[in-house]
Scaffold this motif. Structure first.
Motif, PDB file in Angstrom:
ATOM      1  N   VAL A  56       8.311  35.450 -25.760  1.00 14.91           N
ATOM      2  CA  VAL A  56       7.960  34.625 -27.119  1.00 14.91           C
ATOM      3  C   VAL A  56       9.324  34.212 -27.718  1.00 14.91           C
ATOM      4  N   THR A  57       9.807  32.778 -27.611  1.00 12.64           N
ATOM      5  CA  THR A  57      10.952  32.204 -27.601  1.00 12.64           C
ATOM      6  C   THR A  57      10.981  30.866 -28.030  1.00 12.64           C
ATOM      7  N   GLU A  58      11.922  30.511 -28.849  1.00 12.63           N
ATOM      8  CA  GLU A  58      12.100  28.846 -29.398  1.00 12.63           C
ATOM      9  C   GLU A  58      12.872  28.485 -28.371  1.00 12.63           C
ATOM     10  N   ASP A  59      13.668  28.964 -27.379  1.00 13.31           N
ATOM     11  CA  ASP A  59      14.378  28.677 -26.364  1.00 13.31           C
ATOM     12  C   ASP A  59      13.872  28.921 -25.109  1.00 13.31           C
ATOM     13  N   PRO A  60      12.831  28.275 -24.610  1.00  8.95           N
ATOM     14  CA  PRO A  60      12.141  28.464 -23.201  1.00  8.95           C
ATOM     15  C   PRO A  60      13.096  28.245 -22.007  1.00  8.95           C
ATOM     16  N   VAL A  61      13.899  27.217 -22.305  1.00  9.68           N
ATOM     17  CA  VAL A  61      14.613  26.925 -21.082  1.00  9.68           C
ATOM     18  C   VAL A  61      15.553  28.200 -20.564  1.00  9.68           C
ATOM     19  N   ALA A  62      16.301  28.626 -21.812  1.00  7.98           N
ATOM     20  CA  ALA A  62      17.102  29.648 -21.482  1.00  7.98           C
ATOM     21  C   ALA A  62      16.381  30.982 -21.089  1.00  7.98           C
ATOM     22  N   ALA A  63      15.029  31.100 -21.542  1.00 11.60           N
ATOM     23  CA  ALA A  63      14.227  32.327 -21.051  1.00 11.60           C
ATOM     24  C   ALA A  63      13.888  32.105 -19.361  1.00 11.60           C
ATOM     25  N   ILE A  64      13.708  30.753 -18.849  1.00 15.45           N
ATOM     26  CA  ILE A  64      13.506  30.601 -17.354  1.00 15.45           C
ATOM     27  C   ILE A  64      14.773  30.881 -16.807  1.00 15.45           C
ATOM     28  N   GLU A  65      16.011  30.495 -17.218  1.00 15.14           N
ATOM     29  CA  GLU A  65      17.256  30.826 -16.834  1.00 15.14           C
ATOM     30  C   GLU A  65      17.623  32.209 -16.520  1.00 15.14           C
ATOM     31  N   GLU A  66      17.145  32.984 -17.607  1.00 20.67           N
ATOM     32  CA  GLU A  66      17.355  34.386 -17.531  1.00 20.67           C
ATOM     33  C   GLU A  66      16.271  35.242 -16.742  1.00 20.67           C
ATOM     34  N   THR A  93       8.685  19.908 -25.748  1.00 21.93           N
ATOM     35  CA  THR A  93       9.579  21.106 -25.248  1.00 21.93           C
ATOM     36  C   THR A  93       8.683  21.612 -24.045  1.00 21.93           C
ATOM     37  N   VAL A  94       7.390  21.427 -23.851  1.00 20.21           N
ATOM     38  CA  VAL A  94       6.629  21.471 -22.716  1.00 20.21           C
ATOM     39  C   VAL A  94       7.385  20.655 -21.436  1.00 20.21           C
ATOM     40  N   ALA A  95       7.750  19.419 -21.528  1.00 20.54           N
ATOM     41  CA  ALA A  95       8.444  18.599 -20.621  1.00 20.54           C
ATOM     42  C   ALA A  95       9.623  19.254 -20.369  1.00 20.54           C
ATOM     43  N   GLU A  96      10.487  19.755 -21.236  1.00 25.06           N
ATOM     44  CA  GLU A  96      11.846  20.502 -20.954  1.00 25.06           C
ATOM     45  C   GLU A  96      11.344  21.869 -20.165  1.00 25.06           C
ATOM     46  N   ILE A  97      10.418  22.413 -20.596  1.00 23.88           N
ATOM     47  CA  ILE A  97      10.211  23.610 -19.505  1.00 23.88           C
ATOM     48  C   ILE A  97       9.783  23.305 -18.035  1.00 23.88           C
ATOM     49  N   ALA A  98       8.927  22.116 -17.921  1.00 25.21           N
ATOM     50  CA  ALA A  98       8.553  21.667 -16.671  1.00 25.21           C
ATOM     51  C   ALA A  98       9.781  21.366 -15.979  1.00 25.21           C
ATOM     52  N   ASP A  99      10.809  20.638 -16.559  1.00 29.39           N
ATOM     53  CA  ASP A  99      12.035  20.111 -15.779  1.00 29.39           C
ATOM     54  C   ASP A  99      12.823  21.453 -15.511  1.00 29.39           C
ATOM     55  N   ALA A 100      12.896  22.494 -16.283  1.00 33.90           N
ATOM     56  CA  ALA A 100      13.813  23.630 -15.992  1.00 33.90           C
ATOM     57  C   ALA A 100      13.013  24.748 -14.973  1.00 33.90           C
ATOM     58  N   ALA A 101      11.704  24.595 -14.678  1.00 30.41           N
ATOM     59  CA  ALA A 101      11.078  25.504 -14.108  1.00 30.41           C
ATOM     60  C   ALA A 101      11.280  25.561 -12.735  1.00 30.41           C
ATOM     61  N   PRO A 102      11.569  26.807 -11.904  1.00 26.55           N
ATOM     62  CA  PRO A 102      11.838  26.683 -10.437  1.00 26.55           C
ATOM     63  C   PRO A 102      10.612  26.418  -9.810  1.00 26.55           C
ATOM     64  N   GLY A 103       9.354  26.528 -10.124  1.00 25.50           N
ATOM     65  CA  GLY A 103       8.046  26.085  -9.506  1.00 25.50           C
ATOM     66  C   GLY A 103       7.304  25.398 -10.357  1.00 25.50           C
ATOM     67  N   ALA A 104       5.883  25.895 -10.355  1.00 22.19           N
ATOM     68  CA  ALA A 104       4.861  25.161 -11.011  1.00 22.19           C
ATOM     69  C   ALA A 104       4.913  25.299 -12.476  1.00 22.19           C
ATOM     70  N   THR A 105       4.851  24.334 -13.168  1.00 24.58           N
ATOM     71  CA  THR A 105       4.497  24.746 -14.420  1.00 24.58           C
ATOM     72  C   THR A 105       2.998  24.469 -15.143  1.00 24.58           C
ATOM     73  N   LEU A 106       2.329  25.520 -15.435  1.00 28.90           N
ATOM     74  CA  LEU A 106       0.887  25.445 -15.976  1.00 28.90           C
ATOM     75  C   LEU A 106       0.425  25.428 -17.224  1.00 28.90           C
ATOM     76  N   VAL A 107      -0.312  24.406 -17.659  1.00 27.74           N
ATOM     77  CA  VAL A 107      -0.222  24.124 -19.091  1.00 27.74           C
ATOM     78  C   VAL A 107      -1.687  24.258 -19.652  1.00 27.74           C
ATOM     79  N   LYS A 108      -1.943  25.031 -20.602  1.00 26.56           N
ATOM     80  CA  LYS A 108      -3.303  24.761 -21.375  1.00 26.56           C
ATOM     81  C   LYS A 108      -2.987  23.645 -22.398  1.00 26.56           C
ATOM     82  N   ALA A 109      -3.918  22.684 -22.278  1.00 29.73           N
ATOM     83  CA  ALA A 109      -3.513  21.392 -23.163  1.00 29.73           C
ATOM     84  C   ALA A 109      -4.228  21.022 -24.171  1.00 29.73           C
ATOM     85  N   ASP A 110      -5.474  21.773 -24.489  1.00 30.16           N
ATOM     86  CA  ASP A 110      -6.349  21.358 -25.327  1.00 30.16           C
ATOM     87  C   ASP A 110      -7.363  22.970 -25.624  1.00 30.16           C
TER      88      ASP A 110
END
Length: 243
Positions: A56-66, A93-110
């Motif tokens: 649970v984070t406002e900095d998800p890219v850092a969470a991916i890196e860590e 922010t979801v787009a930033e997560i997708a760019d940083a993720a090492p694999g697939a990014t799976l998104v609930k979008a509605d």
């Protein structure tokens, strides 16, 4: 065809919309993909038991890196809104997560309020611009049922898209019309993304016959590569691929 191949999901940003199996799709993919991220651009029920870790984070890219080797699939959310659900990130922010993720990014979008079929509201869906795949989903169980709030989220919007009346019996063509409509399942699909519709909850031959009819109508109405018939709770969730 396995689920990850059928949904072109490997190393992709996959956004799931509609009703009748969104979360099941996300978790089925997460279980089958290496180092996947599960996140949302809308509210999502608590899913800590469906992934290896949730941050649970406002900095998800850092969470991916860590993230460590034991943290995948990794859930990312910005805030716990109440005891039974998290909030989602904005689409940027979801787009930033997708760019940083090492694999697939799976998104609930509605959202669909646990219904089996839906049409989007004015503010939906919330799809990031860099989405690769959009999965509009509906349940086979709505075929033959009345177009009412019991099984349908926003039945008035479904009626507007299909030209039907509230209370009418839902036909395969009605499900297909919504899933194939730019005002329905194809709403907000980015120009570079592929839409792959899914008809879920194909539990018996009657469901399969209804789902095949829906799939045929979708392929007639929309330029999509295939339609999946699924039972997402099964070990082998793809019942049939209609092309």
């Amino acid at each position: 065809m396995d689920l990850t191949t059928a949904l072109d999901a490997r190393d992709a940003t996959v956004c799931v919309v509609g009703a009748g199996g969104k979360k099941s799709t996300l978790f089925a993919l997460a279980d089958r993909l290496d180092r996947a991220v599960v996140t949302a651009s809308v509210r999502i029920p608590i899913f800590d038991d469906r992934v290896a870790a949730v941050r649970v984070t406002e900095d998800p890219v850092a969470a991916i890196e860590e993230a460590g080797d034991g943290d995948w699939p990794l859930g990312l959310v910005p805030e716990r809104e109440r005891s039974d659900r998290y909030l989602g990130y904005d689409t940027e922010t979801v787009a930033e997560i997708a760019d940083a993720a090492p694999g697939a990014t799976l998104v609930k979008a509605d959202g669909a309020r646990l219904r089996e079929f839906k049409a989007p509201g004015d503010h939906e869906p919330q799809i990031p611009a860099n989405a690769d795949v959009v999965v509009p989903i509906a349940s086979a169980h709505v075929v033959g049922e009345p177009l009412t709030e019991e099984l349908v989220h926003r039945p008035a919007e479904v009626a507007a898209i299909t030209g039907r009346e509230i209370g009418d019996e839902i036909r395969p063509a009605d499900v297909a019309t919504v899933l194939a409509s730019p005002a329905g399942g194809l709403k907000g699909v980015p120009s570079g993304a592929t839409a792959i519709p899914v008809v879920n909850k194909v539990d018996d031959e009657a469901d399969a016959a209804a789902a095949r009819a829906v799939a045929g109508e979708i392929l007639f109405r929309a330029n999509v590569p295939r339609v999946l018939l699924t039972r997402l709770i099964a070990d082998d969730p793809v019942v049939e691929v209609v092309e």
